[in-house]
Design a protein around this motif. Sequence first.
Motif, mmCIF file in Angstrom:
data_model
loop_
_atom_site.group_PDB
_atom_site.id
_atom_site.type_symbol
_atom_site.label_atom_id
_atom_site.label_comp_id
_atom_site.label_asym_id
_atom_site.label_seq_id
_atom_site.Cartn_x
_atom_site.Cartn_y
_atom_site.Cartn_z
ATOM 1 N N ARG A 73 60.172 -2.842 -31.835
ATOM 2 C CA ARG A 73 61.429 -3.467 -32.214
ATOM 3 C C ARG A 73 62.233 -3.963 -31.024
ATOM 4 N NH1 ARG A 73 62.308 1.582 -35.172
ATOM 5 N NH2 ARG A 73 63.957 1.826 -33.667
ATOM 6 N N ASN A 74 61.929 -3.518 -29.812
ATOM 7 C CA ASN A 74 62.746 -3.988 -28.689
ATOM 8 C C ASN A 74 62.272 -5.375 -28.257
ATOM 9 O OD1 ASN A 74 60.932 -3.877 -26.332
ATOM 10 N ND2 ASN A 74 60.920 -1.681 -26.700
ATOM 11 N N ASP A 76 61.620 -6.831 -25.425
ATOM 12 C CA ASP A 76 60.525 -6.966 -24.465
ATOM 13 C C ASP A 76 59.167 -6.841 -25.148
ATOM 14 O OD1 ASP A 76 62.208 -7.380 -22.274
ATOM 15 O OD2 ASP A 76 62.417 -5.229 -21.911
ATOM 16 N N SER A 77 59.034 -5.887 -26.060
ATOM 17 C CA SER A 77 57.773 -5.710 -26.787
ATOM 18 C C SER A 77 57.480 -6.904 -27.682
ATOM 19 C CB SER A 77 57.820 -4.438 -27.641
ATOM 20 O OG SER A 77 57.915 -3.301 -26.834
ATOM 21 N N VAL A 78 58.512 -7.426 -28.326
ATOM 22 C CA VAL A 78 58.333 -8.566 -29.214
ATOM 23 C C VAL A 78 57.952 -9.809 -28.410
ATOM 24 C CG1 VAL A 78 59.493 -10.057 -30.886
ATOM 25 C CG2 VAL A 78 59.862 -7.590 -30.958
ATOM 26 N N LEU A 79 58.595 -10.029 -27.272
ATOM 27 C CA LEU A 79 58.233 -11.169 -26.416
ATOM 28 C C LEU A 79 56.812 -11.025 -25.889
ATOM 29 C CD1 LEU A 79 61.553 -11.735 -24.445
ATOM 30 C CD2 LEU A 79 60.463 -13.345 -26.028
ATOM 31 N N SER A 80 56.429 -9.809 -25.527
ATOM 32 C CA SER A 80 55.073 -9.566 -25.052
ATOM 33 C C SER A 80 54.059 -9.907 -26.146
ATOM 34 C CB SER A 80 54.930 -8.100 -24.623
ATOM 35 O OG SER A 80 53.624 -7.834 -24.203
ATOM 36 N N LEU A 81 54.372 -9.526 -27.359
ATOM 37 C CA LEU A 81 53.515 -9.840 -28.497
ATOM 38 C C LEU A 81 53.432 -11.354 -28.704
ATOM 39 C CD1 LEU A 81 51.893 -8.565 -30.812
ATOM 40 C CD2 LEU A 81 54.010 -8.509 -32.135
ATOM 41 N N ALA A 82 54.565 -12.044 -28.634
ATOM 42 C CA ALA A 82 54.587 -13.501 -28.795
ATOM 43 C C ALA A 82 53.778 -14.187 -27.698
ATOM 44 C CB ALA A 82 56.028 -14.005 -28.797
ATOM 45 N N ARG A 83 53.871 -13.690 -26.471
ATOM 46 C CA ARG A 83 53.143 -14.308 -25.345
ATOM 47 C C ARG A 83 51.636 -14.242 -25.524
ATOM 48 N NH1 ARG A 83 57.319 -11.567 -21.911
ATOM 49 N NH2 ARG A 83 58.688 -13.236 -21.172
ATOM 50 N N LYS A 84 51.171 -13.256 -26.276
ATOM 51 C CA LYS A 84 49.727 -13.133 -26.507
ATOM 52 C C LYS A 84 49.179 -14.312 -27.302
ATOM 53 C CE LYS A 84 49.646 -8.194 -26.002
ATOM 54 N NZ LYS A 84 49.407 -6.889 -26.541
ATOM 55 N N LEU A 85 50.048 -15.032 -27.984
ATOM 56 C CA LEU A 85 49.638 -16.219 -28.725
ATOM 57 C C LEU A 85 49.566 -17.447 -27.818
ATOM 58 C CD1 LEU A 85 51.771 -15.598 -31.924
ATOM 59 C CD2 LEU A 85 49.306 -15.219 -31.628
ATOM 60 N N MET A 86 49.932 -17.288 -26.552
ATOM 61 C CA MET A 86 49.865 -18.333 -25.535
ATOM 62 C C MET A 86 50.678 -19.583 -25.916
ATOM 63 S SD MET A 86 47.972 -16.838 -23.269
ATOM 64 C CE MET A 86 47.436 -18.107 -22.163
ATOM 65 N N PRO A 87 51.907 -19.409 -26.364
ATOM 66 C CA PRO A 87 52.698 -20.576 -26.753
ATOM 67 C C PRO A 87 53.250 -21.329 -25.545
ATOM 68 C CG PRO A 87 54.054 -18.632 -26.914
ATOM 69 C CD PRO A 87 52.661 -18.169 -26.536
ATOM 70 N N ASP A 88 53.543 -22.593 -25.755
ATOM 71 C CA ASP A 88 54.239 -23.380 -24.741
ATOM 72 C C ASP A 88 55.730 -23.061 -24.778
ATOM 73 O OD1 ASP A 88 51.976 -25.070 -23.843
ATOM 74 O OD2 ASP A 88 52.016 -25.738 -25.916
ATOM 75 N N ILE A 89 56.240 -22.820 -25.989
ATOM 76 C CA ILE A 89 57.658 -22.539 -26.177
ATOM 77 C C ILE A 89 57.817 -21.319 -27.087
ATOM 78 C CG2 ILE A 89 59.877 -23.414 -27.051
ATOM 79 C CD1 ILE A 89 58.719 -26.263 -26.706
ATOM 80 N N ILE A 90 58.678 -20.395 -26.677
ATOM 81 C CA ILE A 90 59.094 -19.283 -27.537
ATOM 82 C C ILE A 90 60.575 -19.482 -27.801
ATOM 83 C CG2 ILE A 90 59.414 -16.784 -27.760
ATOM 84 C CD1 ILE A 90 57.084 -16.407 -25.784
ATOM 85 N N GLY A 94 68.879 -15.089 -33.189
ATOM 86 C CA GLY A 94 69.480 -13.953 -33.870
ATOM 87 C C GLY A 94 69.621 -12.698 -33.035
ATOM 88 N N TYR A 95 69.302 -12.764 -31.748
ATOM 89 C CA TYR A 95 69.386 -11.566 -30.908
ATOM 90 C C TYR A 95 70.802 -11.445 -30.355
ATOM 91 C CZ TYR A 95 67.896 -7.875 -27.763
ATOM 92 O OH TYR A 95 67.754 -6.681 -27.114
ATOM 93 N N GLU A 96 71.478 -10.367 -30.702
ATOM 94 C CA GLU A 96 72.889 -10.198 -30.321
ATOM 95 C C GLU A 96 73.088 -10.033 -28.814
ATOM 96 O OE1 GLU A 96 74.523 -7.034 -32.637
ATOM 97 O OE2 GLU A 96 74.340 -8.164 -34.509
ATOM 98 N N ARG A 97 72.194 -9.306 -28.163
ATOM 99 C CA ARG A 97 72.334 -9.075 -26.719
ATOM 100 C C ARG A 97 71.482 -10.108 -25.981
ATOM 101 N NH1 ARG A 97 71.271 -4.060 -28.884
ATOM 102 N NH2 ARG A 97 69.344 -3.880 -27.748
ATOM 103 N N ILE A 98 71.861 -11.361 -26.133
ATOM 104 C CA ILE A 98 71.075 -12.495 -25.658
ATOM 105 C C ILE A 98 70.844 -12.465 -24.144
ATOM 106 C CG2 ILE A 98 72.922 -14.173 -25.264
ATOM 107 C CD1 ILE A 98 71.069 -16.073 -27.012
ATOM 108 N N ASN A 99 71.747 -11.864 -23.396
ATOM 109 C CA ASN A 99 71.580 -11.809 -21.942
ATOM 110 C C ASN A 99 70.431 -10.912 -21.508
ATOM 111 O OD1 ASN A 99 73.639 -13.635 -21.502
ATOM 112 N ND2 ASN A 99 75.203 -12.050 -21.446
ATOM 113 N N GLU A 100 69.886 -10.122 -22.417
ATOM 114 C CA GLU A 100 68.734 -9.278 -22.103
ATOM 115 C C GLU A 100 67.421 -10.062 -22.163
ATOM 116 O OE1 GLU A 100 68.710 -5.860 -24.635
ATOM 117 O OE2 GLU A 100 70.734 -5.265 -24.076
ATOM 118 N N ILE A 101 67.473 -11.267 -22.704
ATOM 119 C CA ILE A 101 66.267 -12.081 -22.846
ATOM 120 C C ILE A 101 66.036 -12.875 -21.562
ATOM 121 C CG2 ILE A 101 65.206 -13.977 -24.152
ATOM 122 C CD1 ILE A 101 66.971 -13.180 -26.510
#
Length: 161
Positions: A73-74, A76-90, A94-101
């Motif tokens: 649910r955090n 970093d884990s979700v972004l890591s999961l998304a990166r495994k799909l090798m996207p050009d754009i992520i 809806g993330y409230e603490r946007i500065n953590e991204i």
Amino acid sequence: MIVAIKGGHNTGKTAFIEEVVRRFSDLSVVVIKLSGQDSIDMEGKDTHRYRMAGAQASIIVTKNETVLLSKKRNIDSVLSLARKLMPDIIIVEGYERINEIPYTLIIDMEKDIDMEKTCEQMAEMMENKENDIAVFADGHAIPLNTFTREMFHKTIRACLL
């Protein structure tokens, strides 16, 4: 490229993201929607039961789509999961603490957004993304310095030419 979209309810985030996805349809785009709901999985269903039994994730494959339900649910884990799909754009919405991204670009929907200029800016950023090499170990990106990134890039290019 990670694009973070911020803005309150009914500020046009979804419509904006739909248009960005359409305009960059020749690229691989992953959209992460962070929801205020507790769960979309239904108690008693097989997928819910598997995860309650301790499975890290449950994947549903239907005739038209595949859905991954994960305990991660955090961001970093979700972004890591998304990166495994090798996207050009992520795109993250809806993330409230946007500065953590670790975003490349942040778009504030509370301001007047010019779709043309924003998409041009994104395209320019994508074009300027030279020697973009990522190395992952155990699902986590390993930061590379300029020398290492260029070495990987040149080695792979030499192998392919």
